[in-house]
Design a protein around this motif. Sequence first.
Motif, mmCIF file in Angstrom:
data_model
loop_
_atom_site.group_PDB
_atom_site.id
_atom_site.type_symbol
_atom_site.label_atom_id
_atom_site.label_comp_id
_atom_site.label_asym_id
_atom_site.label_seq_id
_atom_site.Cartn_x
_atom_site.Cartn_y
_atom_site.Cartn_z
ATOM 1 N N GLY A 37 1.772 -2.315 -1.431
ATOM 2 C CA GLY A 37 2.247 -0.949 -1.542
ATOM 3 C C GLY A 37 1.899 -0.265 -2.744
ATOM 4 N N LEU A 38 1.925 -0.928 -4.012
ATOM 5 C CA LEU A 38 1.503 -0.452 -5.250
ATOM 6 C C LEU A 38 -0.062 -0.027 -5.254
ATOM 7 C CD1 LEU A 38 3.525 -2.500 -7.739
ATOM 8 C CD2 LEU A 38 3.998 0.091 -7.320
ATOM 9 N N GLY A 39 -0.860 -0.934 -4.807
ATOM 10 C CA GLY A 39 -2.312 -0.664 -4.326
ATOM 11 C C GLY A 39 -2.259 0.579 -3.744
ATOM 12 N N ALA A 40 -1.668 0.835 -2.607
ATOM 13 C CA ALA A 40 -1.833 1.844 -1.726
ATOM 14 C C ALA A 40 -1.537 3.083 -2.431
ATOM 15 C CB ALA A 40 -1.046 1.587 -0.406
ATOM 16 N N LEU A 41 -0.244 2.937 -3.346
ATOM 17 C CA LEU A 41 -0.042 4.136 -4.154
ATOM 18 C C LEU A 41 -1.099 4.489 -5.149
ATOM 19 C CD1 LEU A 41 2.799 5.708 -4.974
ATOM 20 C CD2 LEU A 41 2.954 4.277 -6.635
ATOM 21 N N ALA A 42 -1.756 3.510 -5.838
ATOM 22 C CA ALA A 42 -2.717 3.782 -6.573
ATOM 23 C C ALA A 42 -4.003 4.411 -6.029
ATOM 24 C CB ALA A 42 -3.110 2.764 -7.477
ATOM 25 N N GLY A 43 -4.308 4.054 -4.870
ATOM 26 C CA GLY A 43 -5.407 4.669 -4.185
ATOM 27 C C GLY A 43 -4.970 5.951 -3.769
ATOM 28 N N ALA A 44 -3.942 6.327 -3.301
ATOM 29 C CA ALA A 44 -3.457 7.687 -3.080
ATOM 30 C C ALA A 44 -3.541 8.477 -4.161
ATOM 31 C CB ALA A 44 -2.096 7.578 -2.385
ATOM 32 N N LEU A 45 -3.085 8.237 -5.209
ATOM 33 C CA LEU A 45 -3.173 8.782 -6.428
ATOM 34 C C LEU A 45 -4.730 9.275 -7.107
ATOM 35 C CD1 LEU A 45 -0.014 7.373 -8.558
ATOM 36 C CD2 LEU A 45 -0.213 9.633 -7.684
ATOM 37 N N SER A 46 -5.491 8.274 -6.679
ATOM 38 C CA SER A 46 -6.937 8.162 -7.435
ATOM 39 C C SER A 46 -7.668 9.129 -6.298
ATOM 40 C CB SER A 46 -7.302 7.275 -7.595
ATOM 41 O OG SER A 46 -7.324 6.152 -6.762
ATOM 42 N N GLU A 47 -7.113 9.606 -4.954
ATOM 43 C CA GLU A 47 -7.874 10.155 -4.073
ATOM 44 C C GLU A 47 -8.588 11.448 -4.384
ATOM 45 O OE1 GLU A 47 -7.306 9.859 0.498
ATOM 46 O OE2 GLU A 47 -6.181 11.603 -0.391
ATOM 47 N N THR A 48 -10.037 11.547 -3.987
ATOM 48 C CA THR A 48 -10.494 12.769 -4.399
ATOM 49 C C THR A 48 -10.755 13.681 -3.062
ATOM 50 O OG1 THR A 48 -12.907 11.596 -4.143
ATOM 51 C CG2 THR A 48 -12.020 11.564 -6.351
ATOM 52 N N ASP A 49 -11.196 15.034 -3.554
ATOM 53 C CA ASP A 49 -11.571 16.084 -2.467
ATOM 54 C C ASP A 49 -12.887 15.926 -2.225
ATOM 55 O OD1 ASP A 49 -8.808 16.801 -2.095
ATOM 56 O OD2 ASP A 49 -8.731 18.384 -3.660
ATOM 57 N N ASP A 50 -13.388 15.152 -1.271
ATOM 58 C CA ASP A 50 -14.886 14.992 -0.875
ATOM 59 C C ASP A 50 -15.238 15.180 0.509
ATOM 60 O OD1 ASP A 50 -16.492 14.720 -3.127
ATOM 61 O OD2 ASP A 50 -15.649 12.584 -3.546
ATOM 62 N N HIS A 51 -16.149 15.618 0.891
ATOM 63 C CA HIS A 51 -16.864 15.396 2.242
ATOM 64 C C HIS A 51 -16.473 13.911 2.817
ATOM 65 C CE1 HIS A 51 -19.704 14.643 5.526
ATOM 66 N NE2 HIS A 51 -19.643 15.829 5.994
ATOM 67 N N PRO A 52 -16.175 13.482 4.176
ATOM 68 C CA PRO A 52 -16.314 12.139 4.199
ATOM 69 C C PRO A 52 -17.170 11.221 3.832
ATOM 70 C CG PRO A 52 -15.706 13.683 6.348
ATOM 71 C CD PRO A 52 -16.199 14.483 5.114
ATOM 72 N N ASN A 53 -18.746 11.760 3.812
ATOM 73 C CA ASN A 53 -19.604 10.865 3.198
ATOM 74 C C ASN A 53 -19.345 10.488 1.706
ATOM 75 O OD1 ASN A 53 -20.951 10.744 5.654
ATOM 76 N ND2 ASN A 53 -22.264 12.479 5.299
ATOM 77 N N GLY A 54 -18.972 11.531 1.076
ATOM 78 C CA GLY A 54 -18.479 11.412 -0.398
ATOM 79 C C GLY A 54 -17.443 10.666 -0.443
ATOM 80 N N ARG A 55 -16.312 10.654 0.376
ATOM 81 C CA ARG A 55 -15.061 9.815 0.101
ATOM 82 C C ARG A 55 -15.337 8.518 0.396
ATOM 83 N NH1 ARG A 55 -9.909 11.241 1.703
ATOM 84 N NH2 ARG A 55 -10.131 13.344 1.045
ATOM 85 N N LEU A 56 -16.578 8.031 1.102
ATOM 86 C CA LEU A 56 -16.862 6.659 1.304
ATOM 87 C C LEU A 56 -17.463 6.338 -0.179
ATOM 88 C CD1 LEU A 56 -18.679 6.102 4.804
ATOM 89 C CD2 LEU A 56 -16.501 5.167 4.083
ATOM 90 N N LYS A 57 -18.034 6.860 -0.575
ATOM 91 C CA LYS A 57 -18.796 6.649 -1.952
ATOM 92 C C LYS A 57 -17.723 6.510 -3.097
ATOM 93 C CE LYS A 57 -23.012 9.130 -1.079
ATOM 94 N NZ LYS A 57 -23.852 10.517 -1.690
ATOM 95 N N SER A 58 -16.695 7.451 -3.114
ATOM 96 C CA SER A 58 -15.388 7.488 -3.721
ATOM 97 C C SER A 58 -14.947 5.865 -3.814
ATOM 98 C CB SER A 58 -14.584 8.673 -3.630
ATOM 99 O OG SER A 58 -13.398 8.540 -4.385
ATOM 100 N N MET A 59 -14.635 5.786 -2.408
ATOM 101 C CA MET A 59 -13.665 4.459 -1.949
ATOM 102 C C MET A 59 -14.687 3.148 -2.471
ATOM 103 S SD MET A 59 -12.027 3.378 1.637
ATOM 104 C CE MET A 59 -13.635 3.355 2.515
#
Length: 712
Positions: free
Chosen positions: A57-79
């Motif tokens: 749950g904490l990992g998911a929380l950190a993932g949500a807090l560090s999410e970026t506003d990218d196009h889906p392809n950019g979101r994959l790179k970010s992930m």
Amino acid sequence: MKSPLNYLKQQSWFSSFRASFLRNPNRLLSIKATFVIGVLVILMVSLNLPFYAVTLGLGALAGALSETDDHPNGRLKSMALKIVSFAISSFSVELLQPYPILLGIGLALSTIVFILIGGISERFRGVTFGGLLVGIYTMIGTSISPVWYLQPILLTSGAFIYGVFSYITLRIKPYSLLEEQLARGFSALSLYLNEKSKLFPSDKQNEKEVRAKLALLNVQTVEALDRCKEVLNSYGESLKDKKPLQPYLHYFMALQSLHERAASSHERYDLLSSNPLNNDLMGGIRQFLHELSHATQNFAECLLTGTTYKHPSALDWLTKTIHNSIKYSDDKPSLPLKLLIQNLTQSHKTLKNIHKNYDTDLLPKLEQDTSSYLERLKAQLNFNHPRMRYAIRLSISFLIGYAIYKYFHIEKGEWVVLTILFVLQPSYSETRKRLFQRILGTFMGVVSGVLIVQLFSFSGQIVLMLSSAYLFFFWMKRKYSISIIFITIFVLCAFNIIANKGVDVMAPRLIDTLIGAFITFIVVRFLWPDWQYKKLPKLLSEVIVKNTAYLKAILNEYKAPVNDDLTYRIARREAHRADNALVMAWQNMQLDPQKHQKLKKTAFRLTYLNHALLSYLSALGAHRDSHKQQALNILKFESLILKALDEAYDWLTTEDKGEINTIKDSLEEISIQLHTKKEASLNIQYSLLYNITEVTIQILEQAKLFKQTKTD
């Protein structure tokens, strides 16, 4: 037979609920994060693995807090970057945990690296913050982790699972990020228009107060425009076929145009209000701005909900009424008032026809940062760079906090470091605001959490934990202190789920928060504090440079207008950014220690005057298409005004330059000539250039007072 989904869509209550939910973009992030955390926690708890549940749950929380506003392809790179960053950070902490000195040094050095990498781009900024956060989460959980490698795997897996779920939801509606950012821009403009309506009518004092508020609202609007541009660029880089972007580019250009007209001023409003013949028109304009504000907000909501925008008929009626009032009145309104009405009418038409007139052959270019990642990183490798100083401050604060925790064996002392991460901001004023909010939120969260959690069973605490997660994300960008209340309750429930010790750790959490806040305050107060009054000389010179560039761009548009006015739009944006920096300096100065507020009144006057100057420049730019035939009449003043502005910049940036009187004399001579032209003709450009010159004289007067105060 109807499907359940189609049946629901036909129900009015469901449509109302859906629209209400979608109108607030914060709800989508909240529900995504809560859903993923909920699934992970409930699944692991049902398997009798509470440690797995909370860590995932904490990992998911950190993932949500560090999410970026990218196009889906950019979101994959970010992930991908996020997973690598989280794994390195978490494994490093686990491996160095037996060696406190090495862990402290590693924490300090990695912080500087992470912060500087985060300064390269918005995509990296979220990822590197998440890396630091996961490292501290690992420190907190080390003592209760069954084996050393389990936490890094679980934290990284939680972030990965959230990232995959978020990516899938974005793929379902790939342009939702663009719609959200544009909606934020139109909402910010709506607030600006509503505040501006208070100027009709107004007196001199009221105008000053409203202009000061408008300057602050303009900061929000320009920041929203910048975010729109960044997301549009992200999509533009990822798409080969730019055609799907056309509507969003069209909305963005319309938003820029509406903002320019909203920020325009044709004359001092107290002068317009003082004429009794203008009373009815001033009231009509006030109502017009109110309706335009509502319409702008309505369009923002339509972007979010996917419904069709319907332009209010009230605006059509008001437009006809105001124009008929002018047409059939014996007392003709002054030229500035006529042009103000023309400006509002054009804004009304732009919004009314916002779904029309797409030009699929001409895609406007957007400003892009063409420098490489390496060049951006090198630019920060300078001790005077704000981000470098922030990185060093944060690193030192971590080192002090970690050393105190280890030396005094503070219970749950990792929270000292966690508090520092969230409280310490790049400037003293931002840190001071965040510090108070963190302490208040933690205290209220501890008190309310301890009282509430006693009432819930184990299953009830899981529900309370997930509800707190949802409310944390919902309030995070709206009211930080409230979000802290809910994350504190989240932590309490998490420790109860793991070991039934949630209430026991609340007192240490509060103490650790106070220690972390104190360390943060001391560091930001005494290590290279960036007092706002010291920034004023640079901000003043920057304002003169950017306003001069904006005026040049406007005059170039009058000379030789082009199809794609990218240069003009860049100059305009830079002028607004310089204005925003001055506004924020004045606002933040009020949080500086009293002895560093000696120029607060000067900063306020400069903020007020520069926003007025920018308003007159915006008006000159807004009429560049409809009054081109008069361009030759005003261009003869171009060299005189620009020369005076260049001299003003030279005077501001050079020590012991002497008196300002020569520049003032030049400007006053131009002002007299323009005043004569203004009175003798109906040329709006003469009127606006006159106002621009007059306000520039007043700005230089304040700059002179500032220089004298600095010398004294």
